[in-house]
Design a protein around this motif. Structure first.
Motif, short mmCIF file in Angstrom:
data_model
loop_
_atom_site.label_atom_id
_atom_site.label_comp_id
_atom_site.label_asym_id
_atom_site.label_seq_id
_atom_site.Cartn_x
_atom_site.Cartn_y
_atom_site.Cartn_z
N GLU A 54 19.62 -0.38 -34.08
CA GLU A 54 20.65 -0.45 -33.05
C GLU A 54 21.94 -0.99 -33.65
O GLU A 54 21.93 -1.69 -34.66
N TRP A 55 23.05 -0.66 -33.01
CA TRP A 55 24.33 -1.28 -33.34
C TRP A 55 25.01 -1.64 -32.03
O TRP A 55 24.75 -1.04 -31.00
N LYS A 56 25.88 -2.64 -32.09
CA LYS A 56 26.60 -3.11 -30.91
C LYS A 56 28.07 -3.32 -31.26
O LYS A 56 28.40 -3.80 -32.34
N HIS A 57 28.93 -2.98 -30.31
CA HIS A 57 30.37 -3.20 -30.40
C HIS A 57 30.66 -4.42 -29.53
O HIS A 57 30.62 -4.34 -28.30
N VAL A 58 30.93 -5.57 -30.17
CA VAL A 58 30.96 -6.86 -29.50
C VAL A 58 32.37 -7.45 -29.49
O VAL A 58 33.03 -7.48 -30.54
N LYS A 59 32.81 -7.96 -28.33
CA LYS A 59 34.10 -8.65 -28.24
C LYS A 59 34.03 -9.95 -29.02
O LYS A 59 33.06 -10.69 -28.96
N MET A 60 35.11 -10.25 -29.74
CA MET A 60 35.19 -11.46 -30.55
C MET A 60 35.88 -12.58 -29.76
O MET A 60 36.87 -13.15 -30.20
N ASP A 61 35.34 -12.87 -28.59
CA ASP A 61 35.83 -14.00 -27.80
C ASP A 61 34.63 -14.80 -27.33
O ASP A 61 33.49 -14.51 -27.73
N GLU A 62 34.84 -15.77 -26.48
CA GLU A 62 33.73 -16.62 -26.05
C GLU A 62 32.69 -15.85 -25.23
O GLU A 62 31.53 -16.22 -25.19
N SER A 63 33.09 -14.73 -24.62
CA SER A 63 32.15 -13.96 -23.80
C SER A 63 31.14 -13.17 -24.64
O SER A 63 30.03 -12.91 -24.19
N LYS A 64 31.55 -12.74 -25.84
CA LYS A 64 30.70 -11.91 -26.71
C LYS A 64 30.17 -10.68 -25.96
O LYS A 64 29.05 -10.23 -26.18
N THR A 65 31.00 -10.13 -25.07
CA THR A 65 30.63 -8.96 -24.29
C THR A 65 30.35 -7.77 -25.20
O THR A 65 31.11 -7.51 -26.12
N VAL A 66 29.27 -7.07 -24.92
CA VAL A 66 28.93 -5.85 -25.65
C VAL A 66 29.49 -4.67 -24.85
O VAL A 66 29.07 -4.42 -23.73
N ASP A 67 30.46 -3.97 -25.43
CA ASP A 67 31.13 -2.86 -24.74
C ASP A 67 30.47 -1.51 -25.00
O ASP A 67 30.47 -0.64 -24.14
N ILE A 68 29.97 -1.31 -26.21
CA ILE A 68 29.37 -0.04 -26.61
C ILE A 68 28.10 -0.35 -27.39
O ILE A 68 28.04 -1.33 -28.13
N VAL A 69 27.09 0.51 -27.23
CA VAL A 69 25.84 0.36 -27.96
C VAL A 69 25.43 1.72 -28.52
O VAL A 69 25.94 2.76 -28.09
N GLY A 70 24.54 1.69 -29.46
CA GLY A 70 24.04 2.94 -30.02
C GLY A 70 22.97 2.69 -31.06
O GLY A 70 22.50 1.57 -31.24
N LYS A 71 22.64 3.77 -31.75
CA LYS A 71 21.65 3.70 -32.84
C LYS A 71 22.21 4.41 -34.05
O LYS A 71 23.03 5.32 -33.94
N VAL A 72 21.72 3.99 -35.20
CA VAL A 72 22.07 4.65 -36.45
C VAL A 72 21.20 5.90 -36.56
O VAL A 72 19.98 5.81 -36.63
N LEU A 73 21.84 7.07 -36.56
CA LEU A 73 21.13 8.34 -36.58
C LEU A 73 21.00 8.93 -37.99
O LEU A 73 20.06 9.66 -38.27
#
Length: 155
Positions: A54-73
């Protein structure tokens, strides 16, 4: 629902290995993966970067919100990386996943050609990435060539 595709090609004065590292190293992605025209926090891409991981696109703030996810294909360092791309709420519905391919190759005179192809986008995601990818990839190019990012340089 109509699907859209997006292709962006840029030439970077670098090496394939440095471009690859800039795409896969979370410490480096956090330096350029932001929109220089917005005040939104930067993001980073986190993964083990192995086939099926898996991979995650994570905000670099205190929330660490994950905006996008996926897998290495598909993974072929430093030449090619293929990942799936979806909103977290659509993680388990593969029909709502798009696909991003990063192709990295030597071009000429120390230039690397980076082609990013994003396929099977729904209209909303297409609108977002149509300005997002050019901004991020311009920032990546500037960062690799100068060590600086574009934030604060565009009025």
């Amino acid at each position: 629902m109509e699907q859209h595709n997006f292709v962006y090609v840029t030439f970077i004065l670098s090496t394939p290995e440095k471009v690859w590292n800039a795409i896969t190293d979370p410490e480096i992605t956090s330096k350029y993966w932001s929109d220089p025209l917005s005040k939104n926090p930067a993001h980073t891409n986190v993964s083990e970067w192995k086939l099926g991981s898996e991979w995650k696109h994570v905000k670099m703030d205190e929330s660490k919100t994950v905006d996008i996810v996926g897998k290495v294909l598909e993974i072929d360092p430093p030449n090619k990386l293929v990942i799936s791309w979806s909103r977290p709420k659509d993680k388990d519905d593969e029909s709502k996943h798009s696909r991003v391919t990063f192709e990295i190759s030597n071009y000429a005179n120390g230039l690397v050609r980076l082609t990013v192809t994003h396929l099977d986008l729904d209209p909303q995601m297409f609108n977002g990435i149509s300005s997002g990818w050019p901004s991020v990839l311009s920032n990546l190019k500037t960062y690799l060539e100068t060590g600086k990012h574009l934030a604060g340089h565009i009025a």
